[in-house]
Design a protein around this motif. Structure first.
Motif, PDB file in Angstrom:
ATOM      1  N   ALA A  41     -74.687  14.969 -41.655  1.00 34.83           N
ATOM      2  CA  ALA A  41     -74.147  14.309 -41.496  1.00 34.83           C
ATOM      3  C   ALA A  41     -74.231  14.433 -39.853  1.00 34.83           C
ATOM      4  O   ALA A  41     -73.895  13.897 -39.637  1.00 34.83           O
ATOM      5  CB  ALA A  41     -72.630  15.429 -41.645  1.00 34.83           C
ATOM      6  N   GLY A  42     -75.624  15.060 -39.586  1.00 35.81           N
ATOM      7  CA  GLY A  42     -75.925  15.568 -38.521  1.00 35.81           C
ATOM      8  C   GLY A  42     -76.676  14.182 -37.440  1.00 35.81           C
ATOM      9  O   GLY A  42     -76.226  13.667 -36.404  1.00 35.81           O
ATOM     10  N   PRO A  43     -77.160  13.225 -38.606  1.00 38.19           N
ATOM     11  CA  PRO A  43     -77.231  11.408 -38.244  1.00 38.19           C
ATOM     12  C   PRO A  43     -76.859  10.843 -37.494  1.00 38.19           C
ATOM     13  O   PRO A  43     -76.339  10.389 -36.348  1.00 38.19           O
ATOM     14  CB  PRO A  43     -78.317  10.745 -39.263  1.00 38.19           C
ATOM     15  CG  PRO A  43     -79.073  12.307 -39.537  1.00 38.19           C
ATOM     16  CD  PRO A  43     -77.943  13.255 -39.633  1.00 38.19           C
TER      17      PRO A  43
ATOM     18  N   ASP B  49     -78.742  21.489 -51.888  1.00 35.09           N
ATOM     19  CA  ASP B  49     -79.607  21.289 -50.753  1.00 35.09           C
ATOM     20  C   ASP B  49     -80.368  19.208 -51.266  1.00 35.09           C
ATOM     21  O   ASP B  49     -80.757  18.376 -50.488  1.00 35.09           O
ATOM     22  CB  ASP B  49     -80.688  21.889 -50.451  1.00 35.09           C
ATOM     23  CG  ASP B  49     -80.035  22.957 -49.239  1.00 35.09           C
ATOM     24  OD1 ASP B  49     -78.479  23.356 -49.078  1.00 35.09           O
ATOM     25  OD2 ASP B  49     -80.469  23.934 -49.614  1.00 35.09           O
ATOM     26  N   GLN B  50     -80.992  19.747 -52.421  1.00 33.07           N
ATOM     27  CA  GLN B  50     -81.502  18.330 -53.540  1.00 33.07           C
ATOM     28  C   GLN B  50     -81.442  17.459 -53.242  1.00 33.07           C
ATOM     29  O   GLN B  50     -81.394  16.310 -52.860  1.00 33.07           O
ATOM     30  CB  GLN B  50     -82.726  18.955 -53.952  1.00 33.07           C
ATOM     31  CG  GLN B  50     -83.492  19.526 -54.416  1.00 33.07           C
ATOM     32  CD  GLN B  50     -84.032  19.989 -53.314  1.00 33.07           C
ATOM     33  OE1 GLN B  50     -85.480  18.757 -53.021  1.00 33.07           O
ATOM     34  NE2 GLN B  50     -83.911  20.542 -52.400  1.00 33.07           N
ATOM     35  N   ARG B  51     -79.463  17.571 -53.296  1.00 36.34           N
ATOM     36  CA  ARG B  51     -78.775  16.565 -53.383  1.00 36.34           C
ATOM     37  C   ARG B  51     -78.692  16.287 -51.771  1.00 36.34           C
ATOM     38  O   ARG B  51     -78.354  14.637 -52.083  1.00 36.34           O
ATOM     39  CB  ARG B  51     -77.393  17.198 -54.373  1.00 36.34           C
ATOM     40  CG  ARG B  51     -77.134  17.215 -55.494  1.00 36.34           C
ATOM     41  CD  ARG B  51     -76.333  18.033 -56.051  1.00 36.34           C
ATOM     42  NE  ARG B  51     -74.793  16.527 -55.982  1.00 36.34           N
ATOM     43  CZ  ARG B  51     -73.808  17.251 -55.684  1.00 36.34           C
ATOM     44  NH1 ARG B  51     -73.899  18.743 -55.031  1.00 36.34           N
ATOM     45  NH2 ARG B  51     -72.479  16.343 -54.853  1.00 36.34           N
ATOM     46  N   ILE B  52     -78.694  16.553 -51.286  1.00 35.27           N
ATOM     47  CA  ILE B  52     -78.063  15.946 -49.236  1.00 35.27           C
ATOM     48  C   ILE B  52     -79.459  15.459 -49.443  1.00 35.27           C
ATOM     49  O   ILE B  52     -79.402  14.335 -48.355  1.00 35.27           O
ATOM     50  CB  ILE B  52     -77.642  17.354 -49.324  1.00 35.27           C
ATOM     51  CG1 ILE B  52     -76.203  18.550 -49.247  1.00 35.27           C
ATOM     52  CG2 ILE B  52     -77.987  17.540 -47.242  1.00 35.27           C
ATOM     53  CD1 ILE B  52     -76.513  19.938 -48.872  1.00 35.27           C
ATOM     54  N   ALA B  53     -80.537  15.809 -49.744  1.00 35.74           N
ATOM     55  CA  ALA B  53     -81.707  15.852 -49.582  1.00 35.74           C
ATOM     56  C   ALA B  53     -81.894  13.720 -49.785  1.00 35.74           C
ATOM     57  O   ALA B  53     -82.266  12.868 -49.328  1.00 35.74           O
ATOM     58  CB  ALA B  53     -82.681  15.836 -49.325  1.00 35.74           C
TER      59      ALA B  53
ATOM     60  N   THR C 203     -79.143  11.809 -48.412  1.00 31.91           N
ATOM     61  CA  THR C 203     -78.963  11.484 -46.737  1.00 31.91           C
ATOM     62  C   THR C 203     -80.590  11.522 -46.161  1.00 31.91           C
ATOM     63  O   THR C 203     -80.704  10.600 -44.837  1.00 31.91           O
ATOM     64  CB  THR C 203     -78.554  12.415 -45.744  1.00 31.91           C
ATOM     65  OG1 THR C 203     -78.988  13.694 -45.878  1.00 31.91           O
ATOM     66  CG2 THR C 203     -77.298  13.329 -46.607  1.00 31.91           C
ATOM     67  N   GLY C 204     -81.704  12.081 -46.553  1.00 33.44           N
ATOM     68  CA  GLY C 204     -83.013  11.443 -45.794  1.00 33.44           C
ATOM     69  C   GLY C 204     -83.264  12.719 -45.364  1.00 33.44           C
ATOM     70  O   GLY C 204     -84.443  12.878 -44.827  1.00 33.44           O
TER      71      GLY C 204
ATOM     72  N   VAL D 135     -67.747   9.143 -45.346  1.00 34.73           N
ATOM     73  CA  VAL D 135     -67.969   8.199 -43.605  1.00 34.73           C
ATOM     74  C   VAL D 135     -68.671   8.138 -43.361  1.00 34.73           C
ATOM     75  O   VAL D 135     -69.750   8.157 -42.992  1.00 34.73           O
ATOM     76  CB  VAL D 135     -66.699   8.116 -42.880  1.00 34.73           C
ATOM     77  CG1 VAL D 135     -66.568  10.019 -42.231  1.00 34.73           C
ATOM     78  CG2 VAL D 135     -66.490   7.062 -42.223  1.00 34.73           C
ATOM     79  N   LEU D 136     -69.023  10.094 -42.995  1.00 33.33           N
ATOM     80  CA  LEU D 136     -70.718  10.730 -42.129  1.00 33.33           C
ATOM     81  C   LEU D 136     -72.471  10.116 -42.721  1.00 33.33           C
ATOM     82  O   LEU D 136     -73.459  10.724 -42.470  1.00 33.33           O
ATOM     83  CB  LEU D 136     -70.520  11.632 -41.910  1.00 33.33           C
ATOM     84  CG  LEU D 136     -69.077  12.118 -41.264  1.00 33.33           C
ATOM     85  CD1 LEU D 136     -69.031  13.738 -41.328  1.00 33.33           C
ATOM     86  CD2 LEU D 136     -69.445  11.902 -39.503  1.00 33.33           C
ATOM     87  N   TYR D 137     -71.831   9.745 -43.744  1.00 38.45           N
ATOM     88  CA  TYR D 137     -72.723   9.680 -45.150  1.00 38.45           C
ATOM     89  C   TYR D 137     -72.823   7.691 -44.401  1.00 38.45           C
ATOM     90  O   TYR D 137     -74.404   7.530 -45.829  1.00 38.45           O
ATOM     91  CB  TYR D 137     -73.383   9.947 -46.408  1.00 38.45           C
ATOM     92  CG  TYR D 137     -72.845  11.764 -46.077  1.00 38.45           C
ATOM     93  CD1 TYR D 137     -73.454  12.696 -45.521  1.00 38.45           C
ATOM     94  CD2 TYR D 137     -71.899  12.024 -46.582  1.00 38.45           C
ATOM     95  CE1 TYR D 137     -73.230  13.831 -44.843  1.00 38.45           C
ATOM     96  CE2 TYR D 137     -71.090  13.648 -46.682  1.00 38.45           C
ATOM     97  CZ  TYR D 137     -72.596  14.291 -46.002  1.00 38.45           C
ATOM     98  OH  TYR D 137     -71.737  15.924 -46.000  1.00 38.45           O
TER      99      TYR D 137
END
Length: 209
Positions: free
Chosen positions: A17-19, A60-64, A67-68, A194-196
């Protein structure tokens, strides 16, 4: 518009969600407050072992993919492959030290801690590791306060964690990241995804111009 961001520095989804958090913080009509929840601190802390590392890498692979955001081989070999603590206390304490000494740089410090872990494979679970990263950002005062563990800092850390956990209970939230819009009795949680979303979609959810 006032927003409250609930997170944990060791949460991979919060890194994802950082970006969105950076973009929100850059908007002139948004007031953004960061509150670490202590999800992986205290009784929520654990140990990094082979089984947990395998689960984390899969997640983490799902997150990547969604979100990129990058999760590198350095992270896999220098963090996940090393048995040790899985405890966000030090990182949350360090962010609180930044909040106390230079609050305008807290979002930048959170980003740097996340990059340190997930991209460079650095230690952000020890006071020493976190303080070194803060020093590299020119946040020497925060690093010194953290290492000294002065009472004002410890109390500020406790208040922030308590406030975040109270908000989570009030709004029926069980995990992070979470974003709350408004303040006081008008405060409400936004949908978990919402953050993605692209920023336009996020602002539409907020009703922001």
């Amino acid at each position: 518009m006032r927003l409250t961001y609930l997170f944990d520095p060791l949460c991979g989804w919060c890194y994802g969600a950082g970006p969105a958090i950076e973009k929100l913080a850059a908007l002139h009509n948004i007031e953004l407050e960061l509150l670490p929840t202590g999800l992986f601190a205290g009784r929520g802390a654990g140990r990094m072992d082979a089984q947990f590392a395998e689960y984390a890498w899969s997640n983490d692979q799902r997150i990547a993919k969604l979100t990129g955001q990058r999760f590198t081989d350095d992270y896999r070999t220098k963090v996940l492959a090393v048995t040790g603590a899985f405890d966000s206390t030090a990182a949350s304490l360090g962010l609180t030290a930044v909040h106390v000494t230079d609050p305008g740089r807290e979002i930048a410090a959170l980003k740097e801690l996340q990059l340190a872990r997930y991209v460079r494979g650095q230690d952000i679970v020890s006071v020493t590791g976190v303080s070194e990263i803060l020093r590299s950002l020119g946040l020497a005062s925060a690093a010194e306060r953290m290492l000294a563990r002065d009472q004002v800092l410890i109390e500020a850390y406790g208040r922030r964690i308590q406030t975040a956990q109270t908000l989570m209970r009030r709004h029926g939230l069980s995990g992070v990241p979470a974003l709350l819009a408004g303040d006081g009795t008008d405060q409400k949680p936004l949908p978990g995804n919402v953050l993605y979303e692209p920023l336009d979609g996020l602002l539409a959810q907020l009703g922001a111009p």
